[in-house]
Design a protein around this motif. Structure first.
Motif, PDB file in Angstrom:
ATOM      1  N   GLN A  43      -8.305  -6.939   1.067  1.00 18.15           N
ATOM      2  CA  GLN A  43      -7.289  -7.867   1.232  1.00 18.15           C
ATOM      3  C   GLN A  43      -5.858  -7.450   1.466  1.00 18.15           C
ATOM      4  O   GLN A  43      -5.558  -6.031   1.300  1.00 18.15           O
ATOM      5  CB  GLN A  43      -7.166  -8.635   0.070  1.00 18.15           C
ATOM      6  N   LYS A  44      -4.880  -8.006   2.007  1.00 14.62           N
ATOM      7  CA  LYS A  44      -3.616  -7.500   2.138  1.00 14.62           C
ATOM      8  C   LYS A  44      -2.971  -6.895   1.064  1.00 14.62           C
ATOM      9  O   LYS A  44      -3.212  -7.484  -0.285  1.00 14.62           O
ATOM     10  CB  LYS A  44      -2.476  -8.968   2.565  1.00 14.62           C
ATOM     11  N   ASP A  45      -2.225  -5.886   1.081  1.00 15.78           N
ATOM     12  CA  ASP A  45      -1.652  -5.211   0.285  1.00 15.78           C
ATOM     13  C   ASP A  45      -2.316  -4.309  -0.647  1.00 15.78           C
ATOM     14  O   ASP A  45      -1.922  -3.594  -1.539  1.00 15.78           O
ATOM     15  CB  ASP A  45      -0.490  -5.865  -0.668  1.00 15.78           C
ATOM     16  N   GLN A 113      -2.640  -4.125   5.879  1.00 14.90           N
ATOM     17  CA  GLN A 113      -2.021  -5.361   6.199  1.00 14.90           C
ATOM     18  C   GLN A 113      -2.670  -5.895   7.348  1.00 14.90           C
ATOM     19  O   GLN A 113      -3.647  -5.312   8.138  1.00 14.90           O
ATOM     20  CB  GLN A 113      -0.547  -5.149   7.176  1.00 14.90           C
ATOM     21  N   PRO A 114      -2.813  -7.349   7.579  1.00 16.15           N
ATOM     22  CA  PRO A 114      -3.735  -8.183   8.502  1.00 16.15           C
ATOM     23  C   PRO A 114      -3.530  -7.296   9.910  1.00 16.15           C
ATOM     24  O   PRO A 114      -4.507  -7.250  10.721  1.00 16.15           O
ATOM     25  CB  PRO A 114      -3.432  -9.266   8.454  1.00 16.15           C
ATOM     26  N   GLU A 115      -2.400  -6.880  10.147  1.00 16.40           N
ATOM     27  CA  GLU A 115      -2.330  -5.808  11.571  1.00 16.40           C
ATOM     28  C   GLU A 115      -2.966  -4.826  11.749  1.00 16.40           C
ATOM     29  O   GLU A 115      -3.130  -4.242  12.740  1.00 16.40           O
ATOM     30  CB  GLU A 115      -0.619  -5.702  11.656  1.00 16.40           C
ATOM     31  N   ARG A 117      -6.175  -4.485  10.906  1.00 15.93           N
ATOM     32  CA  ARG A 117      -7.576  -4.726  11.416  1.00 15.93           C
ATOM     33  C   ARG A 117      -7.915  -4.066  12.868  1.00 15.93           C
ATOM     34  O   ARG A 117      -7.268  -3.824  13.585  1.00 15.93           O
ATOM     35  CB  ARG A 117      -7.827  -6.266  11.422  1.00 15.93           C
ATOM     36  N   ALA A 140      -7.992  -9.362   5.214  1.00 16.81           N
ATOM     37  CA  ALA A 140      -7.844 -10.811   4.868  1.00 16.81           C
ATOM     38  C   ALA A 140      -6.450 -10.924   3.949  1.00 16.81           C
ATOM     39  O   ALA A 140      -6.035 -10.121   3.278  1.00 16.81           O
ATOM     40  CB  ALA A 140      -8.865 -11.273   3.980  1.00 16.81           C
ATOM     41  N   GLU A 141      -5.793 -12.076   4.409  1.00 20.17           N
ATOM     42  CA  GLU A 141      -4.661 -12.446   3.637  1.00 20.17           C
ATOM     43  C   GLU A 141      -5.196 -12.773   2.387  1.00 20.17           C
ATOM     44  O   GLU A 141      -6.136 -13.148   2.074  1.00 20.17           O
ATOM     45  CB  GLU A 141      -4.019 -14.036   4.330  1.00 20.17           C
ATOM     46  N   LYS A 142      -4.404 -12.700   1.077  1.00 18.35           N
ATOM     47  CA  LYS A 142      -4.527 -12.886  -0.163  1.00 18.35           C
ATOM     48  C   LYS A 142      -4.738 -14.522  -0.153  1.00 18.35           C
ATOM     49  O   LYS A 142      -4.076 -15.214   0.198  1.00 18.35           O
ATOM     50  CB  LYS A 142      -3.469 -12.537  -0.974  1.00 18.35           C
ATOM     51  N   THR A 144      -4.910 -18.096  -1.404  1.00 15.92           N
ATOM     52  CA  THR A 144      -3.882 -18.997  -2.158  1.00 15.92           C
ATOM     53  C   THR A 144      -4.753 -20.070  -2.982  1.00 15.92           C
ATOM     54  O   THR A 144      -5.522 -20.314  -2.400  1.00 15.92           O
ATOM     55  CB  THR A 144      -3.001 -19.829  -1.064  1.00 15.92           C
TER      56      THR A 144
END
Length: 193
Positions: A43-45, A113-115, A117, A140-142, A144
Motif C-alpha cells: 500500500q502507499k507509503d 507510491q502508486p506511481e 506500479r 494501492a492507495e491506503k 479509507t
C-alpha cells in the motif's frame, strides 16, 4: 591390446551423457530466477522488498530496471557490482526515489507510491551468460474507512462501556445492600433476644 571400434563409440557416448547430466545437475547454474514481492500487494507509503530467488553463489553484477530492459539505460534504476567499494551505481530511472540494492540481489523500495506500479526486471550477469526475471508491482492507495463503519464501531464501544459500567455499579450496590442486611439481622437478634 586394441579397443574394439564399437566400444570406443559406446564409451564416448557414455562420457558425453555423464558430462551433460553433471552440467545440468550442478545447483544454481540453470535454475530460473523468480522475484518475490514482500508484501505481495503493498500500500502507499509501505516499504516493498523485491527478493530474487534462484541466484547462484557467484555472479559478476546485477541491474534492476523499472520497465523492460533497454539498451540506452533509460529504465535502469541501478547497477550493483559487489566487488566495488561503493557497489551501487544509480541509473537515470532512479530519480529522487529511496531505493537500496543488497548483495543478495534484493531491492528495497522505501515508501512505495502508486506511481511506482509497473514492471520491475532484474538482469544478473553470470559470466558469460545473463539471467533475467521480472514481476508486476501494484501499489494501492491506503483504504479509507467509511463514516458508517466508524459510527458502528463507536456505537459498539460506547454500548460496551455503558453495559459494563451499569453491571459494576449494580454489583457494588448489591454488595453494600447484602452487607447492610446481614449486619442488620445479626444486630437485631441481639437487641430483641
Amino acid at each position: 591390446m586394441e579397443i574394439p571400434t564399437g566400444t570406443q563409440s559406446y564409451f564416448s557416448k557414455g562420457l558425453l551423457l555423464s558430462a551433460s547430466v553433471l552440467a545440468l545437475w550442478i545447483p544454481g547454474i540453470w535454475e530460473d530466477l523468480h522475484i518475490q514481492k514482500i508484501p505481495e500487494k503493498p500500500q502507499k507509503d509501505q516499504d516493498l522488498l523485491l527478493s530474487v530467488q534462484g541466484i547462484p553463489d557467484i555472479f559478476q553484477d546485477f541491474i534492476w530496471y523499472q520497465g523492460e530492459e533497454e539498451v540506452d539505460g533509460g529504465t535502469r534504476l541501478f547497477t550493483y557490482i559487489p566487488e566495488l567499494k561503493r557497489p551501487q551505481r544509480d541509473g537515470s530511472a532512479m530519480k529522487q526515489r529511496d531505493i537500496v540494492g543488497f548483495p543478495n540481489v534484493f531491492m528495497l523500495l522505501h515508501h512505495a507510491q502508486p506511481e511506482d506500479r509497473g514492471t520491475y526486471s532484474v538482469v544478473v550477469t553470470i559470466d558469460p551468460h545473463a539471467r533475467r526475471a521480472k514481476t508486476e508491482v501494484q501499489v494501492a492507495e491506503k483504504p479509507t474507512e467509511l463514516p458508517v463503519t466508524r459510527l458502528l464501531l463507536s456505537t459498539g464501544i460506547v454500548a460496551t462501556i455503558i453495559i459494563r459500567s451499569v453491571a459494576a455499579v449494580s454489583l457494588f450496590i448489591g454488595s453494600i445492600a447484602y452487607l447492610l442486611v446481614t449486619k442488620g439481622c445479626k444486630g437485631g437478634s441481639n437487641r430483641y433476644g
